[in-house]
Scaffold this active site. Structure first.
Site, PDB file in Angstrom:
ATOM      1  N   GLU A  51       0.530  -1.018  -0.154  1.00  0.00           N
ATOM      2  CA  GLU A  51       0.039   0.193  -0.024  1.00  0.00           C
ATOM      3  C   GLU A  51       0.781   1.300  -0.428  1.00  0.00           C
ATOM      4  O   GLU A  51       0.378   2.110  -0.204  1.00  0.00           O
ATOM      5  CB  GLU A  51      -0.762  -0.535   1.428  1.00  0.00           C
ATOM      6  CG  GLU A  51      -2.413  -0.880   0.967  1.00  0.00           C
ATOM      7  CD  GLU A  51      -1.454  -2.317   1.531  1.00  0.00           C
ATOM      8  OE1 GLU A  51      -0.927  -2.277   1.709  1.00  0.00           O
ATOM      9  OE2 GLU A  51      -2.364  -3.696   1.765  1.00  0.00           O
ATOM     10  N   PHE A 113     -10.383  -7.896  14.687  1.00  0.00           N
ATOM     11  CA  PHE A 113      -9.245  -7.581  13.817  1.00  0.00           C
ATOM     12  C   PHE A 113      -8.357  -6.984  12.802  1.00  0.00           C
ATOM     13  O   PHE A 113     -10.080  -6.257  12.882  1.00  0.00           O
ATOM     14  CB  PHE A 113      -9.500  -9.483  13.085  1.00  0.00           C
ATOM     15  CG  PHE A 113      -8.743  -9.900  11.969  1.00  0.00           C
ATOM     16  CD1 PHE A 113      -7.402 -10.205  12.773  1.00  0.00           C
ATOM     17  CD2 PHE A 113      -8.971 -10.074  10.334  1.00  0.00           C
ATOM     18  CE1 PHE A 113      -6.561 -10.576  12.103  1.00  0.00           C
ATOM     19  CE2 PHE A 113      -7.889 -10.379   9.543  1.00  0.00           C
ATOM     20  CZ  PHE A 113      -6.919 -10.538  10.595  1.00  0.00           C
ATOM     21  N   GLN A 114      -7.613  -6.256  12.892  1.00  0.00           N
ATOM     22  CA  GLN A 114      -7.533  -5.144  12.111  1.00  0.00           C
ATOM     23  C   GLN A 114      -8.293  -4.398  11.631  1.00  0.00           C
ATOM     24  O   GLN A 114      -8.255  -3.442  11.291  1.00  0.00           O
ATOM     25  CB  GLN A 114      -8.259  -6.046  10.310  1.00  0.00           C
ATOM     26  CG  GLN A 114      -6.460  -6.981  10.024  1.00  0.00           C
ATOM     27  CD  GLN A 114      -7.090  -7.524   8.225  1.00  0.00           C
ATOM     28  OE1 GLN A 114      -7.440  -7.410   7.490  1.00  0.00           O
ATOM     29  NE2 GLN A 114      -5.654  -8.227   8.154  1.00  0.00           N
ATOM     30  N   LYS A 163     -16.606  -1.516   7.015  1.00  0.00           N
ATOM     31  CA  LYS A 163     -16.919  -2.258   6.027  1.00  0.00           C
ATOM     32  C   LYS A 163     -18.480  -2.383   5.484  1.00  0.00           C
ATOM     33  O   LYS A 163     -19.510  -2.355   4.627  1.00  0.00           O
ATOM     34  CB  LYS A 163     -17.489  -3.458   6.791  1.00  0.00           C
ATOM     35  CG  LYS A 163     -17.379  -4.987   5.458  1.00  0.00           C
ATOM     36  CD  LYS A 163     -17.019  -5.899   5.971  1.00  0.00           C
ATOM     37  CE  LYS A 163     -17.883  -7.239   4.854  1.00  0.00           C
ATOM     38  NZ  LYS A 163     -17.093  -8.653   5.747  1.00  0.00           N
ATOM     39  N   MET A 471      24.187   9.057   0.502  1.00  0.00           N
ATOM     40  CA  MET A 471      23.844  10.109   1.714  1.00  0.00           C
ATOM     41  C   MET A 471      24.999   9.978   2.898  1.00  0.00           C
ATOM     42  O   MET A 471      25.378  11.128   3.173  1.00  0.00           O
ATOM     43  CB  MET A 471      22.595  11.033   1.017  1.00  0.00           C
ATOM     44  CG  MET A 471      22.593  11.931   1.822  1.00  0.00           C
ATOM     45  SD  MET A 471      23.602  13.243   1.651  1.00  0.00           S
ATOM     46  CE  MET A 471      22.266  13.962   0.208  1.00  0.00           C
TER      47      MET A 471
HETATM   48  C1  LIG Z   1      12.480   5.903   4.467  1.00  0.00           C
HETATM   49  C2  LIG Z   1      13.802   5.960   4.936  1.00  0.00           C
HETATM   50  N1  LIG Z   1      14.312   5.971   5.623  1.00  0.00           N
HETATM   51  C3  LIG Z   1      15.851   6.373   6.076  1.00  0.00           C
HETATM   52  C4  LIG Z   1      16.397   6.966   5.022  1.00  0.00           C
HETATM   53  C5  LIG Z   1      17.392   8.323   5.588  1.00  0.00           C
HETATM   54  N2  LIG Z   1      18.503   8.040   4.011  1.00  0.00           N
HETATM   55  C6  LIG Z   1      18.288   9.514   3.737  1.00  0.00           C
HETATM   56  S1  LIG Z   1      19.787   9.185   1.959  1.00  0.00           S
HETATM   57  C7  LIG Z   1      20.066   7.768   2.496  1.00  0.00           C
HETATM   58  C8  LIG Z   1      20.637   6.396   1.606  1.00  0.00           C
HETATM   59  C9  LIG Z   1      19.897   6.594   0.385  1.00  0.00           C
HETATM   60  O1  LIG Z   1      20.540   5.636  -0.405  1.00  0.00           O
HETATM   61  P1  LIG Z   1      20.619   5.516  -1.600  1.00  0.00           P
HETATM   62  O2  LIG Z   1      18.883   5.049  -1.628  1.00  0.00           O
HETATM   63  O3  LIG Z   1      21.585   3.903  -2.887  1.00  0.00           O
HETATM   64  O4  LIG Z   1      20.745   6.934  -3.172  1.00  0.00           O
HETATM   65  P2  LIG Z   1      22.374   7.354  -2.743  1.00  0.00           P
HETATM   66  O5  LIG Z   1      22.686   8.688  -1.261  1.00  0.00           O
HETATM   67  O6  LIG Z   1      23.557   6.539  -2.561  1.00  0.00           O
HETATM   68  O7  LIG Z   1      22.001   7.892  -3.770  1.00  0.00           O
HETATM   69  C10 LIG Z   1      19.592   7.376   3.900  1.00  0.00           C
HETATM   70  C11 LIG Z   1      19.763   5.744   4.792  1.00  0.00           C
HETATM   71  C12 LIG Z   1      15.432   7.988   4.318  1.00  0.00           C
HETATM   72  N3  LIG Z   1      15.751   9.571   4.180  1.00  0.00           N
HETATM   73  N4  LIG Z   1      13.773   7.226   4.756  1.00  0.00           N
END
Ligand SMILES: Cc1ncc(C[n+]2csc(CCOP(=O)(O)OP(=O)(O)O)c2C)c(N)n1
Ligand SMILES: [Mg+2]
Lengths: 563, 205
Positions: A51, A113-114, A163, A471
């Site tokens: 979802e 439930f749910q 529902k 990042m």
């Molecule tokens: C759902 C979620 N969890 C954690 C983060 C923290 N976060 C920001 S950038 C990042 C790394 C992203 O890695 P990737 O998709 O490989 O992109 P890259 O920076 O390597 O281009 C993380 C873990 C986030 N923004 N969103």
């Protein structure tokens, strides 16, 4: 008037509101709705695989088309899975209608439930939400919810229907108008304030426009060009405002903020009048609030009065839609040329070109984005995940159209790229749509590749495979002594994975293969995945370190440029 | 609907603002208002809700600590809630502000008379009397109630409850909503039973 079941009313009402596509996933309590769906052949249902995917698809659909997107989930886990997507829409103010089922009325509040209190859960992340307690309320509720989602500052709404309300029969009573005494968005803008803004702009020596997402949603990009051209005001955008002003325009100076262009940050910091339009002076854009350009006078045009004065004192507040306010402002400002100020920013750009890509034999991610820009002649729609690849996609592709870059700016939701690209492609079937994926981000929602196959959507997936949560690794390198704790990430073989889904894939291992792979992907009719093995330790520059001011923007250090 | 919270610690009075919100009398509205305060980090000194003079509209009186947030932000954020119809800050108005307190005090044959004398001075009513306790009811502004509480403390306060402030502007000026709902909408709302309290199987507020 006709008697209908609640489920019929839902679909009839949504159709009357112009909804013809829904992204959803079934479950026990929404079965009455699914059972009714075949009676409405005009309603296209796209089956997601999670979802969260449905919510991002609806969001991507909305951002690409400007129309409201609709997602649907069952009670409990179905509803809670929507939450990340709803919050993503909330933070970026996009019109998404989330429809959920709940347990029957007699079971509400009994922890059956749910059951999940989804109206309680989503109360702080929706513009408004409803729990519909009888079928007769459905038409009015759907009208109100749609009205709220799509007018004023757009935003997500949620309608939760037990529902047995889907099953209940009642008269279908369609209200011709909606009127909510607690909701009257002010679109006009105060004449006196517009006059004061014009005076301030006329007197300004160094004015700058910061244009945001609101300009795109107000459909005011043309009006913005007219204002900028008449008064010769340089324009920078926020990250979400990319595309609200053509980046090829002489007065365009890129975007500002944490990874914005050096000259954009300097211009914002040196301006004497800052004109914020459809933006909210967010910390990622403005840097440390207390040191942002303390002498600038701020003109703030926004449809949401609560944004005005929230982070900065405003000299001239204008509550209204950019669509209405900008033409009146343009009419009143004097024509000016401002050669000195524009030359000053041009010099900044010359000395600190931020978007120059160095010569290298490595496969630099910046080069991949730039090649994509060149190969697509700047015409593709770009949808991103979150991380370094998102910033490079914002920096090295150049956007001349509103709605061309679709990205989660406010919440920064990893996993947004694939489902949002699906939504965008559904909204605009003929538009070339590229999902710029992080190897980490992509793994959060990759199951939605099934939807590409089911619906035969030609989304092009470009994975920026650096083997890292890049990042995070960058921050660890710069601020945590290169302690790469949990940021190296293993992946499946993305090409084999795509293959397992029945999707074509190409692994791109050398720089020389980049343009060829992109050409091949573009020539191919269906969905395709390109796994770009990019340089692993490339960093995103420029950078305003967290908590620093825009004046402290750092550029790529020499040792990195030598790599 | 009538709910009240009072938070004991009080800042200097000049930082307090009395904000009146006229809201739709619908389930969840109090939750929307209180959750907004929590999320934005605004401190509520007291919050009082009850029916207003218009059917279907409730009146919330909030006392907000102006140090915790610019009151203008509080008002704007409140007004953004769809169910909030009108918001007014009464602080700069000439207003009547009142609160009720019930105070249960230890009392015996020896000191009961002293307590009754104190009650007279504060124009408090004795609403219950028992062998070992009395309950005083006092109406007034916070200072008056604080004063009475202080006087009662040496005797031993067994229980205390305060309603929080309600307020109204003096003179003919009002804080009400005059605009009527379009007839058809009003009819729909009414026919759909929006929404008598207690109709829902659970109380979200
Ligand atoms: C759902 C979620 N969890 C954690 C983060 C923290 N976060 C920001 S950038 C990042 C790394 C992203 O890695 P990737 O998709 O490989 O992109 P890259 O920076 O390597 O281009 C993380 C873990 C986030 N923004 N969103
Ligand atoms: Mg990565």
């Amino acid at each position: 008037m006709a008697r209908m079941t609640g489920a019929q009313m839902v679909l009839e009402s949504l159709q009357r509101e112009g909804v013809d596509t829904m992204f959803g996933y079934p479950g026990g309590v929404v079965l009455p709705l699914y059972d009714t769906l075949p009676q409405f052949p005009g309603m296209r249902h796209i089956l997601c695989r999670h979802e969260q995917g449905a919510a991002h698809m609806a969001d991507g659909y909305a951002r690409a088309s400007g129309r409201m997107g609709l997602c649907l989930g069952t009670s409990g886990p179905g509803a809670t899975n929507l939450v990340t997507g709803i919050c993503t829409s909330w933070m970026d103010s996009t019109p998404v209608f989330a429809l959920t089922g709940n347990v029957g009325r007699s079971l509400l509040g009994k922890d059956g439930f749910q059951e999940a209190d989804i109206t309680g859960i989503t109360q702080p992340i929706t513009k408004h939400n409803y729990l519909v307690m009888n079928a007769r309320e459905i038409p009015l509720t759907i009208r109100e919810a749609t009205h709220i989602a799509t007018t004023g500052r757009p935003g997500p709404v949620l309608v939760d229907i037990p529902k047995d309300v889907f099953q209940e029969t009642a008269e279908f009573d369609w209200p011709e108008t909606v009127s909510l005494r607690g909701y009257k968005p002010n679109v006009e803008g105060h004449a006196g304030m517009i006059r004061r803004a014009a005076e301030l702009i006329d007197q300004a020596k160094r004015p700058i426009i910061i244009s945001g997402h609101g300009v795109i949603w107000a459909d005011a990009h043309r009006e913005l060009v007219e204002l900028a051209e008449k008064a010769n005001i340089p324009v920078i955008t926020t990250f979400l405002g990319i595309g609200s002003f053509p980046e090829s325009h002489d007065l365009s100076y890129g975007w500002l903020g944490m990874h914005g262009m050096f000259y954009a940050n300097m211009a914002a910091d040196a301006a004497d009048v800052v004109i914020g339009i459809g933006m909210r002076f967010d910390d990622r854009a403005m840097g440390r609030f207390k040191d942002f350009n303390p002498t600038a006078k701020i003109v703030h045009i926004d449809i949401d009065p609560a944004e005005i004065g929230k982070n900065f004192p405003t000299a001239v507040p204008i509550v209204g839609s950019a669509k209405n306010v900008l033409p009146r402002l343009t009419e009143q400002v004097k024509q000016q040329s401002r050669p000195d100020w524009i030359r000053w920013i041009d010099n900044q750009r010359e000395e600190h070109p931020s978007l120059h890509i160095r010569e290298s034999r490595r496969m630099l991610p910046q080069y991949v984005v730039r090649t994509l820009y060149e190969e697509t002649q700047g015409n593709a729609n770009i949808v991103t995940g979150v991380g370094q690849h998102q910033m490079w996609a914002g920096q090295h592709y150049f956007y001349n159209r509103p709605r061309q870059l679709i990205t989660s700016g406010g919440l920064g939701t990893m996993g947004f790229e694939l489902p949002a690209a699906i939504g965008a492609q559904v909204a605009l079937p003929d538009m070339e749509t590229w999902a710029i994926c992080g190897d980490g981000s992509f793994q959060m929602t990759l199951q939605e590749m099934s939807v590409l196959v089911d619906e035969q959507l030609p989304v092009k997936m470009a994975i920026f495979n650096n083997g890292y949560l890049g990042m995070i690794r960058q921050w660890q390198e710069l601020f945590y002594d290169k302690n790469y704790s949990s940021s190296g990430i293993s992946q499946p073989d993305f090409c084999k994975l795509a293959d397992a889904y029945g999707i074509r894939a190409i692994r791109v291992e050398t720089k020389a293969e980049v343009p060829l792979a992109i050409k091949e992907a573009r020539a191919y009719k269906g969905p395709i995945l390109l796994d770009f093995q990019i340089d692993q330790e490339e960093n995103v520059w420029p950078m305003v370190p967290a908590g620093a001011s825009l004046a402290e923007t750092i550029e790529a250090p020499a040792h990195e440029l030598a790599r | 609907m009538s709910t009240t919270t009072t938070n004991g610690s009080k800042p200097a009075p000049h930082t307090q603002h009395t904000v009146v919100a006229i809201v739709e009398d619908k389930p969840g509205v109090l939750m929307r208002v209180s959750s907004l305060f929590r999320r934005r980090g605004f401190n509520i000194e007291s919050l009082t809700v009850g029916h207003s003079e218009v059917e279907g509209l409730s009146r919330i009186t909030l006392v907000v600590d102006g140090e915790s947030a610019p009151v203008e932000q509080v008002e704007k954020q409140l007004y953004k809630l769809i169910d909030v119809v009108k918001v007014s800050d009464l602080s700069n108005e000439d207003m009547v502000a009142r609160e009720i307190a019930l105070i249960k005090i230890r009392a015996n044959n020896v000191n009961r008379h002293e307590l009754l004398d104190i009650a007279t001075v504060f124009r408090a009513d004795v609403v219950d009397i028992a062998t070992n306790s009395i309950i005083l009811q006092v109406v007034g502004d916070e200072d008056k109630i604080d004063g009475l509480i202080k006087m009662c403390e040496p005797y031993g306060i067994r229980e205390l409850t305060r309603t929080g402030r309600i307020a109204m502007v003096r003179g003919t000026k009002t804080t009400t909503v005059h605009e009527a709902e379009p007839e058809k909408i009003a009819r729909l709302h009414a026919s759909q039973g929006r929404r008598v309290e207690g109709e829902l199987p659970f109380a979200s507020d």
